[in-house]
Design a protein around this motif. Sequence first.
Motif, PDB file in Angstrom:
ATOM      1  N   GLN A   1      -8.474 -29.174  17.675  1.00  0.00           N
ATOM      2  CA  GLN A   1      -9.070 -28.016  17.001  1.00  0.00           C
ATOM      3  C   GLN A   1      -9.787 -27.130  18.003  1.00  0.00           C
ATOM      4  OE1 GLN A   1     -11.595 -29.615  13.953  1.00  0.00           O
ATOM      5  NE2 GLN A   1      -9.908 -29.966  12.545  1.00  0.00           N
ATOM      6  N   ALA A  40     -14.377 -22.576  13.615  1.00  0.00           N
ATOM      7  CA  ALA A  40     -14.049 -21.571  12.608  1.00  0.00           C
ATOM      8  C   ALA A  40     -12.554 -21.315  12.503  1.00  0.00           C
ATOM      9  CB  ALA A  40     -14.796 -20.265  12.890  1.00  0.00           C
ATOM     10  N   LEU A  41     -11.781 -22.389  12.470  1.00  0.00           N
ATOM     11  CA  LEU A  41     -10.344 -22.236  12.223  1.00  0.00           C
ATOM     12  C   LEU A  41     -10.141 -21.987  10.732  1.00  0.00           C
ATOM     13  CD1 LEU A  41      -8.994 -25.177  14.392  1.00  0.00           C
ATOM     14  CD2 LEU A  41      -9.214 -22.767  15.002  1.00  0.00           C
ATOM     15  N   TYR A  42      -9.145 -21.150  10.419  1.00  0.00           N
ATOM     16  CA  TYR A  42      -8.925 -20.818   9.016  1.00  0.00           C
ATOM     17  C   TYR A  42      -8.162 -21.962   8.357  1.00  0.00           C
ATOM     18  CZ  TYR A  42      -9.777 -16.581  11.621  1.00  0.00           C
ATOM     19  OH  TYR A  42     -10.301 -15.670  12.493  1.00  0.00           O
ATOM     20  N   PRO A  43      -8.788 -22.627   7.366  1.00  0.00           N
ATOM     21  CA  PRO A  43      -8.220 -23.874   6.844  1.00  0.00           C
ATOM     22  C   PRO A  43      -6.891 -23.690   6.106  1.00  0.00           C
ATOM     23  CG  PRO A  43     -10.129 -23.201   5.560  1.00  0.00           C
ATOM     24  CD  PRO A  43     -10.064 -22.283   6.737  1.00  0.00           C
ATOM     25  N   HIS A  44      -6.622 -22.475   5.649  1.00  0.00           N
ATOM     26  CA  HIS A  44      -5.397 -22.257   4.866  1.00  0.00           C
ATOM     27  C   HIS A  44      -4.228 -21.809   5.737  1.00  0.00           C
ATOM     28  CE1 HIS A  44      -7.613 -18.567   5.308  1.00  0.00           C
ATOM     29  NE2 HIS A  44      -6.515 -17.884   5.062  1.00  0.00           N
ATOM     30  N   MET A  45      -4.466 -21.575   7.027  1.00  0.00           N
ATOM     31  CA  MET A  45      -3.386 -21.133   7.917  1.00  0.00           C
ATOM     32  C   MET A  45      -2.996 -22.280   8.841  1.00  0.00           C
ATOM     33  SD  MET A  45      -4.582 -17.427   9.296  1.00  0.00           S
ATOM     34  CE  MET A  45      -5.383 -16.213   8.260  1.00  0.00           C
ATOM     35  N   SER A  84      -6.880 -29.160   9.305  1.00  0.00           N
ATOM     36  CA  SER A  84      -7.419 -30.447   8.847  1.00  0.00           C
ATOM     37  C   SER A  84      -6.538 -31.613   9.281  1.00  0.00           C
ATOM     38  CB  SER A  84      -7.558 -30.435   7.327  1.00  0.00           C
ATOM     39  OG  SER A  84      -6.334 -30.097   6.731  1.00  0.00           O
ATOM     40  N   ARG A  88      -6.879 -19.192  20.350  1.00  0.00           N
ATOM     41  CA  ARG A  88      -7.038 -17.978  19.553  1.00  0.00           C
ATOM     42  C   ARG A  88      -7.833 -16.921  20.325  1.00  0.00           C
ATOM     43  NH1 ARG A  88      -9.826 -18.840  13.942  1.00  0.00           N
ATOM     44  NH2 ARG A  88     -11.614 -19.169  15.310  1.00  0.00           N
ATOM     45  N   ASP A 106     -18.389 -24.272  15.737  1.00  0.00           N
ATOM     46  CA  ASP A 106     -17.683 -25.048  14.701  1.00  0.00           C
ATOM     47  C   ASP A 106     -16.201 -24.683  14.649  1.00  0.00           C
ATOM     48  OD1 ASP A 106     -17.800 -22.568  13.623  1.00  0.00           O
ATOM     49  OD2 ASP A 106     -18.858 -23.114  11.800  1.00  0.00           O
TER      50      ASP A 106
END
Lengths: 276, 367
Positions: free
Chosen positions: B139, B85-90, B132, B146, B83
């Motif tokens: 993504q 797992a990207l950090y949505p707030h960064m 997003s 990463r 999935d």
Amino acid sequence: MRKAPNIFMRRTVFSAAATFLGTVFALPLVWFVFAPFNARAELGLAIPSPFTLSNFATVFQNTFAMQALLNSLIQAAGGVVLVGAAATLAAYALSRSPIPGKGAVTYILLLFSSVVSGSAAMVPIFLIISAAGLIDTHLAVILVFAGGLLPTAMFILRDFIDAIPRSYEESAMVAGASPLQAFFDVALPVIRPGIVVVLVWAFVNIWGSFLIPFILLRSDKLMPASVAIYSFYSEAGTPIVTLLAAYSLIYSLPVVALYLFVNWKFGFRFFGGIKS
Amino acid sequence: MASVEFQNISKSFGAFVAVPDISFQIADGEFICLLGPSGCGKTTSLRMIAGLETPSSGRVMIGGRDVTYLHPKDRGISMVFQDYALYPHMNIADNIAYPLKVRGEQETRRHARAKEVADVLKIGDLLKRLPSQISGGQQQRTSLARALVYPSEVYLFDEPLSNLDAKLRLEARGFLNHLQRDMGMTAVYVTHDQAEAMALATRIAVMDKGRIVQFAPPIEIYRRPATTFVANFVGNPPMNLVPVEVSIGEGALLLRANGLQLAPIALTDVIAKAAKSGRMTLGVRPEHLRIAVAGDQNVVSGELFANENMGPESLVTLERGDNGRVTARIFTDDEIKVGTSVHLAFDARHITLFDDSGARIPAADER
């Protein structure tokens, strides 16, 4: 076609009933907005004439009532910080770590929470606080509220965290983060909307509560606004409506402000940026 | 880069045994695919290498070091999640640079490095966006960036392409293939897509019910599937498997089944032994079948069930009454009507035989 008038009738009746119900609920609020600005306000609804701020001037001179607002703020802030921090950590642990029987623990806590902050437990709570030597302190109020609200806060947050994929923290840890780093860098920001909801909920609860501070506090200088509101009753027990209305409006403003602020900043959404 | 080794690993979740007991070795620089249907224990195995699950027993070694109980951060690995797992707030830059951040790298330096990797993956102009705000393929490349931003001993992939559409998947697969040859990375790649495994792996571990059924290079898996399970899992469409009755006559193996005509097969000791049960499974790959002509010795017949035109080739499926279906990949422009009877021929050298238990019987020319 025969059905059309029938639907029309039903809609009319429904609208009328809804209007009536809405009015019943709206009237006290309208009174609440108008009365503070009316020098001759009574329990009846009236448009202020002349429009005046004199009620507020009198209220602001009442040092006891003003101190009480500050006390409310201290107690609510203390309770919110304690509930927020403890509930976040506890809920995270309950959600993520393999503690046996963690489900049962949460439900039992939830069951007891209504007891702890409820009036049925007032006598034992008083005795405990008394034995701890905390009667007539802010801390007593803060602790009792925190104890009462924590289980529900944990329950709400645990559900929220359960819904967040573990792969967030897992990817952080695989990338080299310690569990603590993964929590603060990744999990906490993702959980934040849930925490905010819990914080607002806790604040509103403490801010509006009367019984607990009334019982645990003695001295005037510690009383919160919910108790101080009684200083606007005459000695005979009748309310001084003008001042009561003005003070009530001031008393309600922080909650409204908090709601607007949170809505603007976080939008009260539960989920954000999660791509499945 | 480093080797990876499983020593008698088992893993149970409560009463459920996900992995009963597996051991394998992965050499430095190998690209291993764990291939199998869902629930076969491949993801659990990968997560035990990553340290996201702890084995119930056994040891995990990375580069000769026992890492069984080591925290994921201390294993020198990177991993791409299904999935993402990207950090949505960064933003994308911070997402890619996060592994460098926890390693205490300065902000300017880690962003410069993130930009380098992002440029290679063609997402260099998205660095200021939030996860997003970019597409699924972007993504996916961000999560890959990463994983590549810092040097690792082992790269782990948990079905990284399964959320992409078919075209993007092919493109990403080609890129991963190029990357592997370029970097010589040691990689463990979990997938249920046999084409992905065939294209990427230097060796494939085919798993079923928590066990490794066959661990071999892709071409070996394709040519010599160890069991009917592997034969049925690898290949698109998979190998045709026809249950046959066998007997020995005139010093050769005779096979019988409805709608099947087969030349006798030369006997070996192993074949003779396997024939004692009286039953075998005959395997022929769809690409080895062709429309029969007069004089063909090995022929399977039936009624046409479906004819799917794939462009260059057609998938012709015929039904042998109640005896199952056989699919062929045929390069033909001929229109065959559903319901007409079809005869498909194949060469003896393309026959794979499985014994009663489903294990492959070595052919006569093998040792």
